[in-house]
Design a protein around this motif. Structure first.
Motif, PDB file in Angstrom:
ATOM      1  N   ASP A 270       0.015  -0.660  17.784  1.00  0.00           N
ATOM      2  CA  ASP A 270       0.653   0.160  18.530  1.00  0.00           C
ATOM      3  C   ASP A 270       0.360   1.231  18.586  1.00  0.00           C
ATOM      4  N   THR A 306       7.426  -5.313  22.726  1.00  0.00           N
ATOM      5  CA  THR A 306       8.029  -5.391  21.989  1.00  0.00           C
ATOM      6  C   THR A 306       7.558  -5.459  20.521  1.00  0.00           C
ATOM      7  N   ARG A 307       7.957  -4.628  19.505  1.00  0.00           N
ATOM      8  CA  ARG A 307       7.723  -4.782  18.019  1.00  0.00           C
ATOM      9  C   ARG A 307       6.996  -6.599  17.940  1.00  0.00           C
ATOM     10  N   LYS A 310       3.436  -6.580  19.784  1.00  0.00           N
ATOM     11  CA  LYS A 310       2.986  -5.996  18.856  1.00  0.00           C
ATOM     12  C   LYS A 310       2.259  -6.129  17.771  1.00  0.00           C
ATOM     13  N   HIS A 390      11.168   7.000  14.350  1.00  0.00           N
ATOM     14  CA  HIS A 390      11.404   5.209  15.421  1.00  0.00           C
ATOM     15  C   HIS A 390      13.306   5.730  15.640  1.00  0.00           C
ATOM     16  N   TYR A 399       9.799   1.763  19.024  1.00  0.00           N
ATOM     17  CA  TYR A 399       8.742   2.987  17.750  1.00  0.00           C
ATOM     18  C   TYR A 399       8.034   4.577  18.539  1.00  0.00           C
TER      19      TYR A 399
END
Length: 445
Positions: A270, A306-307, A310, A390, A399
């Motif tokens: 992150d 995007t999560r 990552k 978040h 986030y």
């Protein structure tokens, strides 16, 4: 008759704070009146005990539109900006395709139309085989971006000769050249691996070497330049010693001011971005430069992924997509430094509103609440606080690296050209009201 009068607040400018009632007509600041002076208005709002700040200008943002819109797009990124008090974004050209020609610039303008919740200025990437620059300049970009490392070959100006040529091309355009400092030779010499290898490929020496080369080339070419984010003690020391040689400004980011390499242990992917988080002594030198006014502006380098991107498994730390969201948290993170005593509110306005507006050629409209400027207004209540979480983030990244931070002061309303865009944590405007804006005169004076 005024359209709107905001009464009872203190107005914060880069030069200081004054108690006055702020009047808006036709989307611009029409007058600053002595408190409680009678004034006819269609609407009057009491904002007693609050501060009014000019909307923030984030000079380093990647909205990912076109081509990378699964990460972010004009609508989501500008909505997040409005929620955080950033009323003007300066969008970088590194999308898909890169913004590097008349055609790609016009296409980006078209895509943005009707989808912006704040105003946006567009920046253009300078190719090594650059052409039609006068035609591009006529479209109103706020800068031409020059890269010295870590980009595709078509945009890589990795020698002093190439950098000089780039600055000489920009000079007759009467605009700002922005250069990202780095050293491709150092980056090429380090094998990929874990976090230590990533740090070694982008050391303070590479940043400082890049800054020195930029300033020397700018002095020789007599071209105004802006140095993209710095975060090392050696880089700041180099800039401090050499900045008098050229018309040059410099930026950093909240993440550079708050995190060190030790935070990779908890934040991991992150926090992965360039430049990397560095040693505590580098962060301390950056904070000292913030306090003494050496830093001209603080931007975010908002660059969401995007999560899933990552969180995926990569062969090396360098392969993790670099960047993080930031537009929604710029004001809140800067209020942290107000609370710590490192800066005051006028310094926040100077670095996050007035200076970027002036430097990027939009200071005739943005960066101030003086009469005639756009009524981009932030209402800040110092009696409340802000909790960054978040769950509250509107960026598609979903986030924030600043999750859990609590700071004194809360943004209670955001106006764009006199229109209420965001209030008490909720979007107030029914339709996007932002525009693509162009540059006029550049400079910090």
């Amino acid at each position: 008759m005024f359209d709107l009068v905001l009464r009872g607040a203190a107005i914060v400018e880069s030069s200081g704070t004054v108690c006055a009632d702020l009047c808006v007509t036709d989307g611009r600041v029409a007058a600053l009146l002595d408190p409680e002076t009678p004034a006819a208005a269609k609407a009057v709002r009491r904002v007693d005990g609050c501060y009014l700040l000019p909307g923030l200008v984030d000079a380093h943002v990647h909205l990912r539109d076109p081509g990378l819109t699964h990460k972010e797009d004009f609508e989501s990124g500008t909505r997040a900006a409005a929620a955080g008090g950033v009323t003007t974004l300066l969008d970088m050209p590194t999308d898909d395709p890169w913004t590097d020609s008349v055609g790609t610039f016009v296409d980006k303008q078209r895509l943005a139309h009707g989808r912006l919740h704040v105003d946006v200025g567009l920046q253009v990437a300078l190719r090594r085989d650059a052409s039609d620059l006068q035609a591009i300049r006529a479209l109103g970009p706020v800068s031409f971006e020059i890269f010295t490392a870590d980009v595709p070959a078509a945009y890589l100006h990795d020698t002093q000769a190439l950098l000089m040529r780039a600055l000489e091309l920009v000079k007759p355009l009467d605009t700002l050249a922005c250069v990202s400092p780095g050293d491709q030779s150092i980056l090429n010499s380090v094998a990929k691996g874990g976090i230590d290898a990533f740090l070694a490929s982008r050391p303070p020496l590479a940043e400082a070497t890049g800054i020195a080369k930029i300033i020397l080339a700018a002095a020789e070419a007599r071209t105004p330049v802006h140095v993209r984010q710095t975060n090392s003690a050696l880089g700041i020391a180099t800039y401090r010693r050499m900045r008098g040689l050229a018309d040059v400004s410099i930026e950093t980011t909240p993440q550079c001011l708050l995190f060190t390499a030790g935070d990779y242990a908890t934040q991991g992917a992150d926090l992965k971005a360039s430049p990397p988080a560095r040693a505590p002594e580098d962060r301390d030198a950056l904070l000292a430069a913030l306090r003494d006014g050496m830093i001209d502006m603080v931007a975010t380098d908002h660059a969401p992924h995007t999560r899933a991107e990552k969180a995926a498994v990569y062969e090396s730390f360098a392969d993790i997509p670099g960047g993080m969201p930031g537009v929604q948290t710029l004001l809140a993170t800067m209020l942290h430094f107000v609370a710590s005593g490192d800066i005051d509110l006028p310094a926040l306005v100077r670095m996050c509103s007035t200076n970027p507006a002036r430097r990027f050629g939009i200071g005739n409209r943005k960066g101030s609440l003086a009469r005639g400027h756009d009524a981009d207004i932030l209402v800040l209540d110092p009696r409340l606080d802000t909790h960054i979480a978040h769950a509250d983030q509107l960026s598609r990244a979903g986030y924030t690296p600043f999750d859990g931070m609590r700071v004194p002061g809360r943004l209670t309303a955001v106006y764009l050209r006199g229109m209420l865009m965001h209030e008490h944590g909720r979007t107030a405007a029914m339709e996007p009201a932002g525009k693509v804006i162009g540059a006029s005169k550049h400079g910090l004076a």
